[in-house]
Motif scaffolding. Sequence first.
Motif, PDB file in Angstrom:
ATOM      1  N   LEU A 129      38.928  37.571  46.684  1.00 27.03           N
ATOM      2  CA  LEU A 129      37.531  37.529  47.094  1.00 27.03           C
ATOM      3  C   LEU A 129      36.589  37.669  45.907  1.00 27.03           C
ATOM      4  CD1 LEU A 129      37.677  39.817  50.252  1.00 27.03           C
ATOM      5  CD2 LEU A 129      37.248  37.360  50.229  1.00 27.03           C
ATOM      6  N   GLN A 130      35.603  36.785  45.843  1.00 27.87           N
ATOM      7  CA  GLN A 130      34.563  36.864  44.822  1.00 27.87           C
ATOM      8  C   GLN A 130      33.207  37.215  45.429  1.00 27.87           C
ATOM      9  OE1 GLN A 130      34.495  33.372  42.342  1.00 27.87           O
ATOM     10  NE2 GLN A 130      36.700  33.343  42.077  1.00 27.87           N
ATOM     11  N   VAL A 131      33.070  36.946  46.725  1.00 25.21           N
ATOM     12  CA  VAL A 131      31.797  37.188  47.422  1.00 25.21           C
ATOM     13  C   VAL A 131      32.091  37.713  48.818  1.00 25.21           C
ATOM     14  CG1 VAL A 131      29.694  36.143  48.340  1.00 25.21           C
ATOM     15  CG2 VAL A 131      30.592  35.382  46.140  1.00 25.21           C
ATOM     16  N   ILE A 132      31.298  38.669  49.254  1.00 27.27           N
ATOM     17  CA  ILE A 132      31.331  39.144  50.636  1.00 27.27           C
ATOM     18  C   ILE A 132      30.042  38.680  51.303  1.00 27.27           C
ATOM     19  CG2 ILE A 132      31.340  41.155  52.149  1.00 27.27           C
ATOM     20  CD1 ILE A 132      33.986  40.714  50.812  1.00 27.27           C
ATOM     21  N   LEU A 147      38.589  46.688  50.609  1.00 29.48           N
ATOM     22  CA  LEU A 147      38.442  45.511  49.746  1.00 29.48           C
ATOM     23  C   LEU A 147      39.073  45.770  48.382  1.00 29.48           C
ATOM     24  CD1 LEU A 147      34.698  44.811  50.625  1.00 29.48           C
ATOM     25  CD2 LEU A 147      36.690  43.626  51.565  1.00 29.48           C
ATOM     26  N   ASN A 150      40.178  43.013  44.391  1.00 32.21           N
ATOM     27  CA  ASN A 150      39.666  41.656  44.511  1.00 32.21           C
ATOM     28  C   ASN A 150      38.873  41.337  43.240  1.00 32.21           C
ATOM     29  OD1 ASN A 150      40.109  40.225  47.307  1.00 32.21           O
ATOM     30  ND2 ASN A 150      39.859  42.406  47.780  1.00 32.21           N
ATOM     31  N   LEU A 152      35.308  41.062  43.188  1.00 27.58           N
ATOM     32  CA  LEU A 152      33.920  41.219  43.608  1.00 27.58           C
ATOM     33  C   LEU A 152      33.058  41.754  42.467  1.00 27.58           C
ATOM     34  CD1 LEU A 152      34.609  42.840  47.087  1.00 27.58           C
ATOM     35  CD2 LEU A 152      33.928  40.471  46.650  1.00 27.58           C
ATOM     36  N   GLU A 153      31.936  41.094  42.226  1.00 29.10           N
ATOM     37  CA  GLU A 153      30.980  41.547  41.206  1.00 29.10           C
ATOM     38  C   GLU A 153      29.777  42.245  41.826  1.00 29.10           C
ATOM     39  OE1 GLU A 153      29.909  38.474  38.506  1.00 29.10           O
ATOM     40  OE2 GLU A 153      31.977  37.916  38.030  1.00 29.10           O
ATOM     41  N   LEU A 155      28.132  43.778  45.944  1.00 29.37           N
ATOM     42  CA  LEU A 155      28.299  43.983  47.383  1.00 29.37           C
ATOM     43  C   LEU A 155      26.967  43.729  48.073  1.00 29.37           C
ATOM     44  CD1 LEU A 155      30.354  47.314  47.383  1.00 29.37           C
ATOM     45  CD2 LEU A 155      31.247  44.999  47.731  1.00 29.37           C
ATOM     46  N   VAL A 170      36.428  49.950  47.715  1.00 29.94           N
ATOM     47  CA  VAL A 170      36.127  48.768  46.894  1.00 29.94           C
ATOM     48  C   VAL A 170      36.706  48.951  45.489  1.00 29.94           C
ATOM     49  CG1 VAL A 170      34.091  48.078  48.183  1.00 29.94           C
ATOM     50  CG2 VAL A 170      33.864  49.737  46.325  1.00 29.94           C
ATOM     51  N   ASN A 173      37.743  46.298  41.382  1.00 26.01           N
ATOM     52  CA  ASN A 173      36.979  45.064  41.410  1.00 26.01           C
ATOM     53  C   ASN A 173      36.202  44.949  40.100  1.00 26.01           C
ATOM     54  OD1 ASN A 173      36.989  43.416  44.130  1.00 26.01           O
ATOM     55  ND2 ASN A 173      37.173  45.578  44.723  1.00 26.01           N
TER      56      ASN A 173
END
Length: 393
Positions: A129-132, A147, A150, A152-153, A155, A170, A173
């Motif tokens: 995952l890069q985007v939620i 999460l 992943n 993710l940059e 939230l 999270v 990430n």
Amino acid sequence: MKGELSLLIQIRDGVIQWEVKEGMASSVSMASELNSIIFIAKQERHKNLFLNYRNLNVFPVELLKDEGLQFLERLYMKRNLLTTLPVNLAQKLPNLIELYLHSNNIVFIPQDIKSLTRLQSLDLSDNALQVICPEIGQLRTLRQLRLFNNQLEWLPQELGNLKELETLDVSKNLLRTLPEQLHQCVSLKCLSADRNLLQYIPRQLCQLPELNELSMAGNCLKSLPLDLGRSIKLQFVFVDSNVCLKGLPSYLYNKVIGCNGCGISPNVSDVTQRFLTFGDMKVPLPSEVKCLGTEADRVLTLEEMAMRTLHEAYSSNRKDSLPEYLLPPSLLELFQCPLGHCHRCSQPMFTIVYPKLFRLRDTSLAGVHGRTTLSFVAYCCSSYCLQMFDLQG
């Protein structure tokens, strides 16, 4: 080669002959078994369905066929090869309570996930995952969101709409910040954000009324919010391996603290960081601190006195909110969430603090962590409270 998929077709005397070799036979057998499991689940109205370790790269057609599985409440699909979720998932599985998708290759979540109105637990750990999507904030019954591991940059701030959320993980990430709106998750008990790139913790998170465990190990923290630990509910705080972190708010003194690997770096690269110097100690302070007071100071700044007077006037009647036009945006934000509260008398502080250092080696935790480069910092509202405050008391 064993396990390869192959189909041998021959024409002899005008007759087509075919042969499924071992690899394809195995695949056909697995597909047949999968369809059989789903068929039985439909017929017997199963509430739980386990489809782990099946090398699935798409959701099985039978799972979403016709009316789907209207009675299914828990779906487990760990360690498959899924890259996304079907857009009609909520339509076909409307009563899902738990969706376990640990260890897949999921890149994004479709907006239609908002239609899983009964979902309480969503596990998307170990994916890509890069985007939620912001629509995840519409899962109003969600209690657990995982999460972990992943890419993710950031939230979405809409996570703050999850009033029933109790666990948010999270960790591992690429997060540099956490949304301030998380403080609206009034049921949140456990927040884990280990092994990210966080440089600070929003002070608004100190307002979480039910938070019991906060884990921020392995980040880039240089300081902690002044109020961290003020809540009685918060009992466990883990900030291990934040090498530039040298000071802990004294509200954490009686909590279970993990701080191994902190305070071992002599350099703090952020030139805008404010410091509290005590002998050979140099403790970074939260960036929101505008001014430091000393025992010699007897008069507060006009700005600080005005903020405290307004706060006292409006806190007596919580139903009336402060009109926004009375304060500029920067001060309005401070009014809604003070910089901190005095560690002696609990008076709210907005622009100025009076800090007092207590070396870790002078406290009972020195033997626990084996560190002498860390300190507890007490933040007081006046020179009087500064003189009266004693960490051991």
